[in-house]
Design a protein around this motif. Structure first.
Motif, short mmCIF file in Angstrom:
data_model
loop_
_atom_site.label_atom_id
_atom_site.label_comp_id
_atom_site.label_asym_id
_atom_site.label_seq_id
_atom_site.Cartn_x
_atom_site.Cartn_y
_atom_site.Cartn_z
N ARG A 21 -1.96 -3.12 -3.80
CA ARG A 21 -1.66 -4.11 -4.83
C ARG A 21 -1.19 -5.39 -4.14
O ARG A 21 -0.56 -5.33 -3.09
N HIS A 74 0.85 -1.19 0.00
CA HIS A 74 0.00 0.00 0.00
C HIS A 74 0.89 1.23 0.00
O HIS A 74 1.60 1.49 0.96
N ARG A 108 -1.47 -7.30 -8.86
CA ARG A 108 -2.85 -7.01 -9.22
C ARG A 108 -3.41 -6.01 -8.24
O ARG A 108 -3.08 -6.01 -7.05
N LYS A 109 -4.24 -5.11 -8.75
CA LYS A 109 -4.88 -4.10 -7.90
C LYS A 109 -5.97 -4.77 -7.08
O LYS A 109 -6.70 -5.63 -7.58
N TYR A 165 -14.27 -0.37 -6.27
CA TYR A 165 -13.25 0.68 -6.27
C TYR A 165 -11.90 0.13 -5.86
O TYR A 165 -11.81 -0.74 -4.99
N TRP A 166 -10.86 0.67 -6.47
CA TRP A 166 -9.50 0.28 -6.12
C TRP A 166 -9.17 0.83 -4.74
O TRP A 166 -9.40 2.00 -4.45
N THR A 167 -8.60 0.00 -3.88
CA THR A 167 -8.28 0.39 -2.50
C THR A 167 -6.95 1.13 -2.39
O THR A 167 -6.60 1.60 -1.33
N ILE A 208 -9.45 -4.62 -5.38
CA ILE A 208 -10.71 -3.91 -5.57
C ILE A 208 -11.65 -4.25 -4.41
O ILE A 208 -11.75 -5.40 -4.01
N ASP A 209 -12.33 -3.22 -3.87
CA ASP A 209 -13.25 -3.47 -2.75
C ASP A 209 -14.61 -3.97 -3.27
O ASP A 209 -14.81 -4.14 -4.48
N PRO A 217 -1.21 6.68 -5.03
CA PRO A 217 -1.60 5.59 -5.94
C PRO A 217 -1.02 5.72 -7.34
O PRO A 217 -1.14 4.80 -8.14
#
Length: 181
Positions: free
Chosen positions: A78, A39, A65-66, A73-75, A68-69, A43
């Motif tokens: 990765r 993290h 890989r990203k 949405y991307w948190t 996603i919540d 970003p």
């Protein structure tokens, strides 16, 4: 895992005696594939720079890989499949990547299963920042002085080499803005 740890401890205590002294012994259970989560608070740090940084410490298996919540949405995090490297001089025989790090001016943290308790101040294991009695340099990473008193050569926090900093690193991924300058 407890049985593996006990067996490993017993093997380590006997490694200098025959017949084990004839072999290089590595704990296979410790080098299993792990999911490492990174993290960064910015970003927009390039994926290539994150990979360059990680390869200093671990063997990365494939691309990240990203995360996603549930809402899609991307948190900002990765995940990477990695193997820890052997380090006979370290406790447990493994090289652990830093839990808290910087890539250029961008700070971040990482975590993974089996990660040792790590101090945010000195990077040491076994205690938290609130219990730390060390003075640590943010410039060179050594203990005993602050960055304002540092006399060490410049060190890149991306590739780990001395003589340059992140903005001049030859391994740094170039953004579109860098290319059109």
């Amino acid at each position: 895992s407890n049985l593996c740890d006990e067996f490993w401890a017993k093997t380590q205590s006997l490694k200098d005696q025959a017949p084990l002294d004839k072999f290089h012994i590595e704990p296979l259970f410790a080098r299993e594939l792990r999911t490492l989560t990174v993290h960064l608070f910015n970003p927009r740090v390039l994926e290539e720079d994150i990979m360059t940084f990680l390869r200093r410490f671990v063997d990365v298996q494939g691309a990240g890989r990203k995360i996603i919540d549930a809402e899609g949405y991307w948190t900002g995090k990765r995940s990477y499949a990695v193997r820890l490297r052997s380090n006979p001089g370290a406790e447990g025989g493994l090289l652990h990547p830093p839990a808290f790090f910087s890539i250029g001016a961008n700070r971040g943290y990482m975590y993974y299963p089996g990660q040792p308790l790590t101090c945010r101040n000195c990077g040491g294991h076994g205690h938290f920042q609130t219990e730390c009695r060390e003075v640590a340099c943010r410039r060179c990473g050594k203990i005993g002085h602050l960055a304002k008193d540092c006399n060490s050569a410049l060190m890149c926090n991306l590739c780990g080499a001395t003589g340059h900093v992140f903005k001049d690193c030859p391994k740094r991924a170039r953004s579109f803005a860098d290319i059109v300058k």
